[in-house]
Design a protein around this motif. Structure first.
Motif, PDB file in Angstrom:
ATOM      1  N   ASP A 123       0.828  -1.207   0.000  1.00 48.78           N
ATOM      2  CA  ASP A 123       0.000   0.000   0.000  1.00 48.78           C
ATOM      3  C   ASP A 123       0.863   1.259   0.000  1.00 48.78           C
ATOM      4  N   ILE A 124       2.013   1.206  -0.668  1.00 49.65           N
ATOM      5  CA  ILE A 124       2.930   2.341  -0.684  1.00 49.65           C
ATOM      6  C   ILE A 124       2.233   3.606  -1.179  1.00 49.65           C
ATOM      7  N   ARG A 125       2.487   4.708  -0.508  1.00 43.40           N
ATOM      8  CA  ARG A 125       1.905   5.989  -0.903  1.00 43.40           C
ATOM      9  C   ARG A 125       2.765   6.618  -1.988  1.00 43.40           C
ATOM     10  N   VAL A 126       2.155   6.905  -3.120  1.00 40.90           N
ATOM     11  CA  VAL A 126       2.883   7.461  -4.262  1.00 40.90           C
ATOM     12  C   VAL A 126       2.734   8.972  -4.329  1.00 40.90           C
ATOM     13  N   GLY A 127       1.634   9.498  -3.829  1.00 41.49           N
ATOM     14  CA  GLY A 127       1.420  10.939  -3.829  1.00 41.49           C
ATOM     15  C   GLY A 127       0.126  11.308  -4.526  1.00 41.49           C
ATOM     16  N   TRP A 160       4.521   5.587 -12.170  1.00 40.30           N
ATOM     17  CA  TRP A 160       5.312   6.804 -11.942  1.00 40.30           C
ATOM     18  C   TRP A 160       6.786   6.578 -12.280  1.00 40.30           C
ATOM     19  N   VAL A 161       7.358   5.458 -11.837  1.00 42.59           N
ATOM     20  CA  VAL A 161       8.760   5.165 -12.124  1.00 42.59           C
ATOM     21  C   VAL A 161       8.970   4.985 -13.618  1.00 42.59           C
ATOM     22  N   ASP A 162       8.063   4.288 -14.287  1.00 52.10           N
ATOM     23  CA  ASP A 162       8.167   4.078 -15.728  1.00 52.10           C
ATOM     24  C   ASP A 162       8.212   5.408 -16.461  1.00 52.10           C
ATOM     25  N   ASP A 163       7.301   6.303 -16.126  1.00 50.66           N
ATOM     26  CA  ASP A 163       7.246   7.607 -16.795  1.00 50.66           C
ATOM     27  C   ASP A 163       8.518   8.406 -16.551  1.00 50.66           C
ATOM     28  N   THR A 164       9.012   8.374 -15.309  1.00 48.39           N
ATOM     29  CA  THR A 164      10.220   9.130 -14.969  1.00 48.39           C
ATOM     30  C   THR A 164      11.427   8.612 -15.734  1.00 48.39           C
ATOM     31  N   LEU A 165      11.621   7.307 -15.738  1.00 46.37           N
ATOM     32  CA  LEU A 165      12.800   6.733 -16.389  1.00 46.37           C
ATOM     33  C   LEU A 165      12.709   6.843 -17.910  1.00 46.37           C
ATOM     34  N   ARG A 166      11.539   6.628 -18.461  1.00 46.50           N
ATOM     35  CA  ARG A 166      11.388   6.597 -19.912  1.00 46.50           C
ATOM     36  C   ARG A 166      11.572   7.968 -20.548  1.00 46.50           C
ATOM     37  N   HIS A 167      11.211   9.022 -19.830  1.00 47.77           N
ATOM     38  CA  HIS A 167      11.228  10.358 -20.426  1.00 47.77           C
ATOM     39  C   HIS A 167      12.385  11.237 -19.965  1.00 47.77           C
ATOM     40  N   GLN A 168      13.153  10.794 -18.968  1.00 47.85           N
ATOM     41  CA  GLN A 168      14.239  11.644 -18.486  1.00 47.85           C
ATOM     42  C   GLN A 168      15.624  11.039 -18.669  1.00 47.85           C
ATOM     43  N   PHE A 169      15.737   9.703 -18.657  1.00 51.39           N
ATOM     44  CA  PHE A 169      17.061   9.091 -18.646  1.00 51.39           C
ATOM     45  C   PHE A 169      17.163   7.960 -19.672  1.00 51.39           C
ATOM     46  N   THR A 170      18.289   7.961 -20.395  1.00 53.36           N
ATOM     47  CA  THR A 170      18.589   6.823 -21.252  1.00 53.36           C
ATOM     48  C   THR A 170      19.130   5.668 -20.410  1.00 53.36           C
TER      49      THR A 170
END
Length: 209
Positions: free
Chosen positions: A45-49, A61-71
């Motif tokens: 039940d981790i709180r993501v925000g 959230w992690v997928d979006d962050t990694l896919r659009h910011q970092f190779t």
């Protein structure tokens, strides 16, 4: 030492190692983009925000962050301090030196995580990870001066690496008298070092990059 005390000490050692493994598994799963393995390190039940909870929300959230910011990324963890609140709850600090391929730039970063851990059904998980950044900058541009968070395409901003602990400001705001020995506080108890350094201060607000 009676049997219950011995079992409790063994449990503490096993729990400490399990928590240390969490930090290493976090870095490896993140860098290799195994997001199912990654989010499985967090409480169900981790709180993501913004009212979002659960591993599915975290994975998105992690997928979006990694896919659009970092190779690519590489997280190198350093010292790990762990303190137990009780048998099933602990806190910790983990240093991390990171490298990021982002567009045409290679960004290096120094940071630490303030962690909350919880044992659920016999398994240790992250309950929360609070990332506190000191600097982020292009590999060839040392981050001298203020506003050390210097991501490509963004205005520089202040990290929260030192805001977690009030001792940083206290040190620079107080000039000791010359030729006068300073007062020395009593050492913190074994499982009170981190809490003693925090001094019940609230956690800093983290700016999302």
């Amino acid at each position: 030492m009676d049997q219950n005390e011995l079992l409790a000490r063994i449990d503490r050692l096993e729990s400490t190692e399990a928590i240390r493994q969490l930090a290493g598994k976090y870095s490896l799963s993140l860098d290799m983009r195994d997001l199912d393995a990654h989010v499985g390190l967090f409480a169900p039940d981790i709180r993501v925000g913004k009212g979002k909870t659960g591993r599915a929300e975290l994975k998105a959230w992690v997928d979006d962050t990694l896919r659009h910011q970092f190779t690519g990324t590489s997280h190198h963890i350093g010292q790990h301090i762990i303190e137990f609140i009780d048998a099933d709850h602990a806190i910790g600090v983990v240093y991390s030196k990171n490298e990021h391929e982002t567009g045409a730039e290679w960004v290096i970063m120094q940071m630490l995580y303030w962690d909350d851990y919880e044992r659920i059904d016999g398994q240790w998980y992250f309950r929360r990870r609070l990332p506190c950044y000191w600097y982020a900058t292009d590999l060839n541009k040392p981050p001298i001066g203020d506003m050390k968070m210097r991501w490509p395409g963004r205005e520089p901003y202040h990290g929260t690496f030192h805001d977690l602990f009030p001792s940083w400001k206290e040190f620079w705001n107080h000039m000791p008298e010359r030729d006068v020995l300073p007062e020395v506080a009593e050492p913190q108890p074994l499982d009170g070092f981190l809490k003693g350094m925090r001094r019940d201060t609230p956690a800093p607000r983290i700016r999302v990059r």
